[in-house]
Each structure stands twice: as C-alpha cells, then as structure tokens.
Design a protein around this motif. Structure first.
Motif, PDB file in Angstrom:
ATOM      1  N   ARG A  91      -5.219 -32.756 -33.893  1.00 10.52           N
ATOM      2  CA  ARG A  91      -4.533 -31.650 -33.244  1.00 10.52           C
ATOM      3  C   ARG A  91      -5.389 -30.383 -33.324  1.00 10.52           C
ATOM      4  O   ARG A  91      -6.427 -30.367 -33.973  1.00 10.52           O
ATOM      5  CB  ARG A  91      -3.179 -31.390 -33.914  1.00 10.52           C
ATOM      6  N   ILE A  92      -4.925 -29.328 -32.644  1.00 15.38           N
ATOM      7  CA  ILE A  92      -5.672 -28.064 -32.655  1.00 15.38           C
ATOM      8  C   ILE A  92      -5.133 -27.153 -33.738  1.00 15.38           C
ATOM      9  O   ILE A  92      -5.880 -26.522 -34.463  1.00 15.38           O
ATOM     10  CB  ILE A  92      -5.565 -27.363 -31.287  1.00 15.38           C
ATOM     11  N   ALA A 150      -6.824 -31.492 -38.386  1.00 15.94           N
ATOM     12  CA  ALA A 150      -8.064 -32.234 -38.181  1.00 15.94           C
ATOM     13  C   ALA A 150      -7.821 -33.730 -38.373  1.00 15.94           C
ATOM     14  O   ALA A 150      -8.321 -34.553 -37.609  1.00 15.94           O
ATOM     15  CB  ALA A 150      -9.133 -31.747 -39.154  1.00 15.94           C
ATOM     16  N   THR A 195      -3.994 -32.631 -28.565  1.00 12.45           N
ATOM     17  CA  THR A 195      -3.006 -31.654 -28.106  1.00 12.45           C
ATOM     18  C   THR A 195      -3.636 -30.700 -27.112  1.00 12.45           C
ATOM     19  O   THR A 195      -4.849 -30.531 -27.083  1.00 12.45           O
ATOM     20  CB  THR A 195      -2.441 -30.864 -29.288  1.00 12.45           C
ATOM     21  N   ASN A 230      -4.323 -21.166 -33.609  1.00 12.23           N
ATOM     22  CA  ASN A 230      -5.590 -20.689 -33.048  1.00 12.23           C
ATOM     23  C   ASN A 230      -5.444 -19.347 -32.351  1.00 12.23           C
ATOM     24  O   ASN A 230      -6.344 -18.867 -31.713  1.00 12.23           O
ATOM     25  CB  ASN A 230      -6.154 -21.711 -32.060  1.00 12.23           C
ATOM     26  N   LYS A 231      -4.289 -18.728 -32.469  1.00 14.04           N
ATOM     27  CA  LYS A 231      -4.048 -17.532 -31.669  1.00 14.04           C
ATOM     28  C   LYS A 231      -4.366 -16.245 -32.438  1.00 14.04           C
ATOM     29  O   LYS A 231      -4.907 -15.314 -31.881  1.00 14.04           O
ATOM     30  CB  LYS A 231      -2.581 -17.479 -31.253  1.00 14.04           C
ATOM     31  N   THR A 237      -9.589 -33.572 -30.244  1.00 19.24           N
ATOM     32  CA  THR A 237      -8.180 -33.212 -30.375  1.00 19.24           C
ATOM     33  C   THR A 237      -7.439 -33.739 -29.161  1.00 19.24           C
ATOM     34  O   THR A 237      -8.003 -33.850 -28.075  1.00 19.24           O
ATOM     35  CB  THR A 237      -7.984 -31.700 -30.468  1.00 19.24           C
TER      36      THR A 237
END
Lengths: 352, 153, 559
Positions: free
Chosen positions: A58-59, A54, B22, A62-63, B20
């Motif tokens: 970036r993410i 955060a 990415t 998440n998978k 975000t």
C-alpha cells in the motif's frame, strides 16, 4: 569511565551541591525522555503505518509533510480532542492510574540504558551496579498496569485481556530473565556499562573487518531465545494475546479513549523500544559501531528491533493463550536453563 | 520453523519490490470500464413519457406523475435509493436514460438526493454528457426485449 | 471426472440408473402418504402434520435421503403448508418434497428437528416469518425478527403498515432471563458481537465461557434482515428480481446468486438458455467464486493473524483484479445484475481479444499467487498449530446440519452441485472437486485455496471455448415473452453451488407475473448452525477461527 549525562549537565552549571545535582539529574532525565518520546511519536503514527504499508503493497500516509511525516500533528489533534469516556462502574483510581503506569514504567527503563555519545555528551542517565536487574524489574511493572486496566474497566473483554496479560507475562518474564543471566555470566557484571564494555573486544579479524565480541555473535542461541521472549514481553505478533483484536476486541484497552488511550498507545511503543534497547545493550554491543556516533548506532539498533516486530506482525499468526503458556513454561524455560547451564560451563572452562 | 521463515520471506519480498496496489484517490481518479454503471442521467428532450422505466424500477427510484392526457408531467428521481441495476436504461425505447460513468456525488441528507425534472437539468454531476455518445461501441451489444405482450401504458 | 459415484447397493426407491422411483417410495411409506403432488423438480408426498418425524425417519434411514436441504413454509387461503425438500448427499438429483399441510385455525405441525438437526433453524424461521408452530421443537422462538415483534410478516393477514416500534416500558429487556447464568456456576456470559471485529458483520453470539473455554454459544441473527424474500415476492419475474440476489451474498458472489434465481425461474417457466450464454455464465460465475474465496481466505487470515497481516491485503489485491475483469464484463464491481432469465445482459466487451488476454493473464497469475498463500498460510507451522484439530466438524454432523460447499468438502463430503447436479457448462469442462478429510479449520481454508485453482482452470477452458465460438452463433439471450407468467400452482425448488455452498430457491407461481412464495435456502444460514458443534469446548480464539472458516456473510444469513 565516561561521564554520565547528569554529571555533564552539573559540570556545565559549574556549582556543587545537592540541589544542583538534583536539578542536573532532572534536566538529564528530561533530555532522555524527550529523545525517546520524539522517536516514539515518529514510530507510532508514521513509521508503523509506512512499514505496514510496505509489507502490504500500500501507499499509506503521503499528504501531510514529506512522505506524510506530518501525520503526527493531525493524529495527535484527533486523538487528544476525543471525548474521554469513563465506563460506568469503572474502578476509578486504578482505571486512571493504569495508563500512567504502562507509559511511565517503559520510560523509566531507559534510565540505565547507555545510549551512546554524541560529541562530548554521553547519553546515559545512571549506571547502578544492578542496572540489568533494574531494567527487568521496571519493564515488568507494565504488566501490573495491564492488569489494572483490564480489571478496573468493568468490561468482560478487558477482564479477559488483563488475565491473559498476567498469564503471558508470568510465562515469559522468567525465561527472559534467565537468558539475561547468561549474559551476566559472560560479562561478570550486572552494570550496564560493564556489559557494554565486555562486548567491545574483537572476536576475530576477517581481513580489514573486525568482528566484535557481541554476545549475539558469541551466543546466537541465547540471542534468539531472548528475541522470542522479548516479543512476548512487548506483546506483539505472534504473541499479541492480551490485545488480540479479533478475539477480545482490544483486550485491556477496550474501554480507553482520548488521552488515556494515547498514553497506553505510546506506552506500548516505548515498551517496544525498551525491548530493543535491552537487546541492543546486552546482545548487540550497545551503542558501539564504526564511524557514526554512538547514539546514532544505538537508534539504528533499536529501530531494527522495531522493524522486526512489524515484520513479524505482517507474517505470523497469533498463537493461542494456552499454546503460548505451554511454549513459555515447557519449552522456552527449559531452553533458557539449558542455555544458562551451557554458558556457565563454557565460561567456567574458559576461566579455569 | 521453515514454514514460518517462508512466510516472512514472502512478506519481505513484497516490502522490497516497492510495488503498491492502492491508488491515490481522489488525487488520481481510477479508471472505470466503458460499461460502468454510475449515476442516472435523464434526458428530458428524448423522453416520450412511456413510464416503462418507472414500471421496471425495482425499488421506486423513478417516479413519474401525470394525468391521462399527459398534463403536468413530472419526473422525480430519488437517486439516493438507486441500486444501479440499469434496468431503466435497458427498457427505455428512446435512449433517454443513461447510467453515466460518474460515481461521485454527495448529499448531506436523503432529501437532497431527491430531484424533480427541473432540478435534474442542472445537477452538478452530469457534467456535459451526451447520452448517445458514450457507451459506443457497447450499445449494440444489448439485446432488445423479447416478443410478446407489451404491458406498458 | 465421473458424474456418478458407483455405489454398491441401491436405496429403496432408487432405480439402477440413479432416478427416484416415487411409486416405490410411496409404497415404503404406505398409509402415511395422503396424496401426491407434482412439483417441477420432484414429486411431493402430502402427509399428516403428526407423522412428520415418522416419515422423515423412514426416508432418511431406508431411502437414503440424508440431506434436508430446505424447509419452506407458506400460507394459502385455506391452509398452512411446510415443505421439507429432501435430497441425497450421494446424488442431489434425487429429490423428494414432503408436504405437510396444517389447519389454518391451528397451524401446529410436528418438528423434524429430532431427525435432521438442520430443521431446528429452518423451522424457527418458518415460525418467525409465517407463523407455523412446531411441536416438540427444542427451542421454538423467533430467529430473524426481534423477540418483541408482533405477528408473522409472511402470513396473509399480516398488516404490512402496522408500526413495530415497541415502547421502552414494554421492551423490558427480552434477553434478561436468557443471559442469566446462576451465580454458583463458575461461568461468564459474554456477548460477542454484533459489533465485534471477528463476527464478519452484524452477528451476535451469546456465549457462555468457563475461563477461556466456550461452554455454550447461541448465534443471534437478524440484524441484517431486509425481507429479501418478501421483496422478491413483490417484484416481477422477468426483470425486477434479478438485482436482488446480488445483495444476499454481497461480497462479490453476485453472479453465483443470480444464477440460483435464474436456474429456478428458468426451470419453472421452461426457458432455454443458449449455449454461448451458458459459457459466459460459467466463466463469470467462477470469477465470482474466486473473488469470494479470496475474501474468505483473507478474512480468515485476519482472524488468525491479527489485523496487521499482509495476507488480507494480498487477497484483497487479487480480488480487485478479478473485479476489474468482472467490471469490464458486467459494468459493476459487486452488484452485477448481469444474468437475465434466458441468458446474460451483454456479450463480452469489445475488443474481445484484449479481454481474453486479460482473463488469460489472470488465470496464469492465480497459481503463482496461490503459491504465496500456501507459503503464508498452510506451510506456516504457527498457523498449523493454531488451526489444525480445532473446530472439528465430523462428516456425519456436517450432513445432519445440512452443511454444504467448502464447509462440507472440508469435512470430506464429496458433494458439489456443479458436478452432481450439473447446470451451465460445468459438465463439459475438466475440473476437480476438492475435498479434505481433516474436518477442521485448516481443511476448510485449504479447500477454499485449492478451489481457487480449479476455478481458474474452468475460466481458462471457458475462454478457449468463447474464443473459438463462431461469430454468427453468439446468441446471448433466447427469445422469451416480455411478461413471464408461469402456470398457477407450479412449484420448483432448484439449487446451485454458490460460493458458500448450496444456494436454493423455491418459487411457487400463482399465475401472475410475481411469485406467490419466494424462499431462499441460504448456505451460510445452514453452515452457521454448525458453529455450536464446532465451538463447544474450544477456546475463544478457536471459536473465532471456526466462525471465520465457515465464511458466513450476514447478508445471506439474515436475507
């Protein structure tokens, strides 16, 4: 006086006797340990990534599972299935014991922390009269673990990291404890439950909102000092000097892999939570809070401290070891004594 | 102390705005620009076997084997060592070579990334690319070779 | 922006309008000069191999040639030759080559290391690759190749097919004696790198520590040596060399490097570049500079802040944005291969308006982001505490070590090839050279941050020019022969301001379509040499910070 967790357990069993009490204590410890380990497992692989992500736009994971929470499973499989590499010339018993010392010392500290209640159950293992002293003593055992790890790894980077760990802990343990003493002066007791109880009175009423007499509000200066010293105690930015990956690779943990690495890794997270727990207990009214059960408030408070460590990590540079020692001995220690003196003066005047 | 707080405020601002940068690769494929130079595609139908691409290639990615009478033409491509400089595409007089938009291809060993002209017909990453259709309108932006001695063949 | 710095008095051998008077210099050197050669960029004075120190000392002291830009060594069929490319920090257009031929049978030449510190590594490289031995060199050993290497790869009789695998029994730890520190000393020898988080690649620092203090540091290079010079010598001028410069400073400074080759080869073969192409070159080169400086600042932050810092990711984010622009223009994100001798490969992408808009948007976005970087870095007291007054590099030391680029400008040396020896379209544009007198790690980071702002200014002006350029005059390449064969025995040494500093190319032509000698003067190579001065007596974290502030790319150091 609220019942402690082992007493609750032995009441449930319903038989008197030393063996039962002993068993009840172990069951209680297992419950507390499980709670701490659970949230550490959540914090280590997942929350840290999400929080760092955060801050850095970036993410992140998440998978696996909702919001990637399931990453714990592949992570643990990955870490545990790695080869345990023992460096040539490692000082064996010390090298093997170090991760255990680091992890267990942090975990042991939770024995005396009042973690609040959930219905009839009070999550509080033991309440000795020297509770606060016990916590500080236990928490600083971790630095022995760091030195053991650094010294026994037969690696120069580890060695430097170990030396840094000692220097850092000496410089920060003392101000930390002296700031803690100022709280003791306020509360008049070293017992954790007493310290928490002392913070339950209402300081002022602002309309419907009652501001409690938390020591963080009573003495924000001491709170700030304690936060800073605690950051060094748990070894996070700006004071992650014993690890300092860009300087001495990974410091004391350079040579550790697989299970031992997991232990050190978990130990560090538990240490952050222990730091948060001490802060919550002696400055933020322990598990106190409106509406929600005590344990929930307690968790919120220690997670807030965890969040703060991650926030500082994203924005603050690591100071140099000599600068850190200088800050510790020349500034923080002086301020800690000043704080102690003022607190004593104020408490004395109020009492007179 | 103020500077420290400024820095902390900056990172917190980034954390709270929820943006975000990415991308969810490979779930979402990133867009590449029309000029992107990806994996080499060779069109045997167009090739006139002038060997200019072989000659210009800086590191022998392209190897052409044939005798004086153009018998036994072989076009070998060692795609694993291609540096994507696009010089072969630039010198090709008949547009037989195209660097496609595709950048995804794998091989387990280096040998798997070496192809002869038969194998080149069905490599999976070519998909259904027609060398002439892609690259419009930018194809006209290229400039031909200068005048002077032509040193191939 | 003044192109000429007014100077109170002229050096010997300088005409009032800032040209070099070679006759006067020859007079100054008197009998030392055996012969005079004419190179494309400057004249060369041929001297005896045992007069090197005397000649360079006179030229440095009396004629003001204080910048030993490069040392090129090469072998002819009848002799070895070292060329000392001299320049002035005040005015880099004043150049002079000192040519030192030595016998083929006994290639011994005097070392210049006592006059210019920077000659130390340059001569080690010459010894390593070509095989000239330098007398009185402080530390003449191999620099790029391993100690066990047999022969000198760029010498003419070197067998290129000879295997260089050394059996383990012969490889009796060549480091053994060097890494030994006598027992009675209270010091610790430690290898920092080649696999270390802070060495920015495969650099190996042999370090001696006293506690945490650095007593001695000896960089060990060559882990990424790819024979770039030799590869260029086996490629044709016209096409094949151009992809290689992208791979020297491979972290996004590609076009700046390509320009170094383009400038050298174009002045060697006397090729004109259309003005329109020059503007595109200037614009794309500055985009590369932004990308490169962003990464430099990001990794520097990584060294200081630790690996969870947000600054690195922010810098990477912004760098991605530049790279998107560059991808639209050149077709690649890092290995551009965009410049051609005579111009550029493509015109701007269609639709042009959309592209201009994107670039403009980026240029207005840069100052906003710089504000954030300043908040996170230069305004942060803890950061200041860490980097101010550490890694000191005084200007005179920086000059002696041949430092250029942001490293020199961070030491207060007002030196920028773009302004002092203009090429491209720089002299027509409005921009400032950023200098800072701090001479420490902070100044170097600060200079880079502010240069990003200047680069954005340059790009904006280029966009304005390109937008108004008449459609029928958009000539991106001039017409040149398909096969370039520059005249035999013409030699040129040209530099450009690359991301890390002065990137120079020396080419000697032999009448074929491939260069006979291709020498790269890498700015990171010269800058890295000054690490020893910056790190000694400092703590390990400061040495790491100093290394980060030098912003080396090992691809360029080792070539």
């Amino acid at each position: 006086m609220v019942e402690l967790l082992p007493e609750t357990v032995s009441d449930l069993i319903g038989i008197e006797g030393f063996a039962v009490e002993f068993l009840a204590a172990i069951v209680g410890a297992a419950i507390i340990g499980t709670i701490i380990m659970l949230q550490t497992a959540l914090a280590g692989p997942w929350a840290k990534r999400k929080i760092t992500a955060a801050f850095t736009d970036r993410i992140s994971v998440n998978k696996f599972g909702p919001w990637g929470v399931g990453i714990i499973i592949p992570d643990s499989v990955r870490l545990l299935s790695k080869e345990l590499i023992v460096p040539e010339g490692a000082d064996r018993p010390a090298w093997d014991l170090a991760p255990l010392v680091i992890a267990s010392s942090a975990l042991l500290g939770f024995a005396v922390i009042p973690m609040g209640d959930l219905g009839p159950i009070n999550f509080h293992l033991a309440d000795p009269e020297v509770g606060l002293a016990f916590v500080f003593a236990i928490a600083s055992i971790a630095s022995i673990g760091l030195v053991m790890a650094g010294y026994s790894s037969n690696n120069k980077y580890s060695f430097l990291g170990g030396l840094r760990a000692v220097a850092q802990n000496l410089a920060y343990e003392i101000p930390l404890i002296i700031v803690g003493i100022s709280v003791v002066i306020f509360a008049g007791s070293l017992q954790m439950s007493e310290i928490v109880a002392a913070q339950q009175q209402t300081l002022v009423e602002l309309g419907p909102v009652a501001i409690p007499a938390w020591f963080a509000i009573l003495n924000p200066f001491a709170f700030f000092l304690f936060l800073a010293a605690n950051m060094a105690e748990v070894g996070r930015n700006p004071f992650d000097i014993p690890e300092a990956p860009t300087e001495i690779v990974a410091g004391f943990q350079t040579e550790y892999s697989s299970v031992y690495f997991v232990l050190i890794y978990l130990g560090e997270f538990i240490h952050i939570f222990l730091g948060g727990a001490i802060i919550a207990t002696i400055f933020l009214g322990g598990p106190a809070g409106p509406i929600l059960p005590g344990i929930v408030w307690f968790l919120i408070k220690i997670w807030a401290v965890f969040l703060l460590t991650q926030w500082l990590r994203s924005a603050l540079p690591r100071v140099r070891i000599d600068q850190l020692i200088e800050i510790g001995w020349k500034q923080l220690l002086v301020l800690a004594f000043l704080n102690l003196f003022l607190t004593a003066l104020i408490v004395g005047v109020l009492a007179a | 102390m103020l500077g420290v707080l400024k820095g902390m405020a900056t990172t917190m601002k980034h954390a709270l705005d929820g943006e975000t940068f990415t991308v969810k690769y490979p779930a979402e494929e990133p867009e590449v620009s029309p000029r992107f130079r990806g994996v080499h595609k060779f069109s045997q139908e167009r090739c006139i076997w002038c060997r200019q691409c072989e000659k210009v290639c800086p590191n022998d990615t392209i190897q052409i084997v044939m005798d004086d009478k153009r018998n036994g033409e072989q076009y070998n491509l060692h795609i694993g060592q291609c540096i994507y400089c696009r010089l072969c595409e630039e010198v090709c007089p008949v547009d037989a070579i195209l660097l496609t938009q595709n950048f995804e291809f794998v091989g387990e060993t280096k040998d798997e990334l070496a192809f002869n002209k038969e194998e080149l017909k069905n490599v999976p990453w070519y998909k259904d690319l027609d060398p002439l259709e892609s690259r419009e309108p930018d194809r006209s932006a290229w400039v031909g070779e200068g005048e002077g001695e032509v040193d191939y063949q | 922006m003044s192109l000429e710095q007014p100077r109170p008095e002229l050096d010997v051998g300088e005409t009032p309008d800032g040209e070099v008077d070679y006759d006067e210099l020859a007079e100054l050197l008197g009998e030392y000069v055996l012969d005079r050669e004419s190179h494309v960029n400057a004249e060369g004075f041929v001297i005896r191999p045992d007069d090197v120190v005397a000649v360079l000392d006179i030229l440095k002291r009396d004629a003001g040639f204080d910048n030993l830009s490069c040392v090129t060594a090469q072998e002819y069929y009848d002799r070895y030759e070292s060329i000392y490319h001299l320049k002035k920090y005040d005015d880099p257009t004043q150049e002079l080559s000192v040519v030192v031929p030595t016998l083929r049978d006994e290639p011994v030449s005097q070392s210049a290391a006592s006059v210019f510190d920077t000659a130390n590594w340059h001569e080690r490289e010459a010894y390593d690759l070509v095989g000239i031995e330098y007398e009185d060199h402080p530390d003449l050993r191999r620099i790029l190749l391993p100690d066990t290497w047999q022969g000198h790869p760029l010498s003419l009789d070197y067998n290129q097919d000879q295997p260089q695998i050394v059996a383990l029994r012969e490889h009796a730890d060549p480091m053994e004696h060097r890494s030994e520190v006598p027992d009675e000393q209270d010091t610790m020898f430690i290898n920092i790198g080649p696999h270390h988080p802070a060495t920015h690649g495969v650099l190996h620092l042999r370090t001696v520590l006293d506690g945490e203090q650095v007593i001695d540091v000896d960089p060990d290079l060559g882990y990424l040596h790819r024979c770039e010079e030799q590869m260029c010598q086996q490629s044709t001028y016209r096409h094949q060399i151009m992809p290689y410069p992208d791979r020297w400073d491979y972290i996004s400074a590609g076009i700046l490097n390509e320009w170094a080759y383009a400038r050298a080869a174009e002045s060697l073969a006397d090729i004109d570049v259309p003005e329109y192409a020059q503007i595109i070159r200037t614009m794309s080169a500055e985009m590369c500079r932004i990308a490169s400086h962003l990464l430099a600042v990001g990794t520097f932050a990584l060294d200081i802040y630790g690996d969870f810092t947000a600054i690195f990711m922010y810098a990477i984010t912004d760098r991605e944005k530049v790279e998107n622009l560059l991808e639209d223009l050149t077709g690649q994100r890092l290995m551009f291969n965009y410049l051609r001798l005579r111009g550029v490969a493509w015109d701007l992408p269609e639709p042009r308006e959309e592209y201009f808009e994107k670039v403009r948007e980026f240029c207005t976005y840069v100052p906003e982001r710089l504000e954030e970087y300043h908040n996170l870095l230069s305004a942060n007291e803890l950061f200041q505490m860490r980097v101010i007054d550490t890694g000191i590099l005084p200007p005179e030391v920086a000059k002696a070590y041949g430092c250029t680029g942001p490293v020199a400008r961070g030491s207060g040396i007002d030196y920028d090839i773009r302004r002092d020896d203009p090429y491209g379209y720089y002299d027509e544009l409005e921009w400032d050279v950023i200098t800072d007198d701090g001479c420490d790690n902070f100044s170097r980071a600060f200079v880079r941050l502010e240069e990003i702002r200047q680069s954005a200014r340059i790009i904006e002006q280029c966009v304005d020019l390109l937008e108004e350029w008449p459609e029928d005059e958009r000539e991106i390449q001039s017409n040149v022969p398909r096969t370039l064969k520059p005249d035999a025995d013409s030699e040129v040494y040209r530099t450009v301001e690359a991301a890390k500093g002065e990137l120079g190319i020396y080419i000697r032509a032999d009448g074929t379509d491939k260069p006979a000698r291709f020498k790269i003067r890498s700015p990171a190579f010269c800058n890295l040499q000054s690490l020893e001065v910056m790190a000694e007596g400092e703590y390990v974290p400061d040495m790491v910070a100093a290394l980060g502030s030098l912003d080396i790319v090992l691809g360029e150091v080792d070539r």
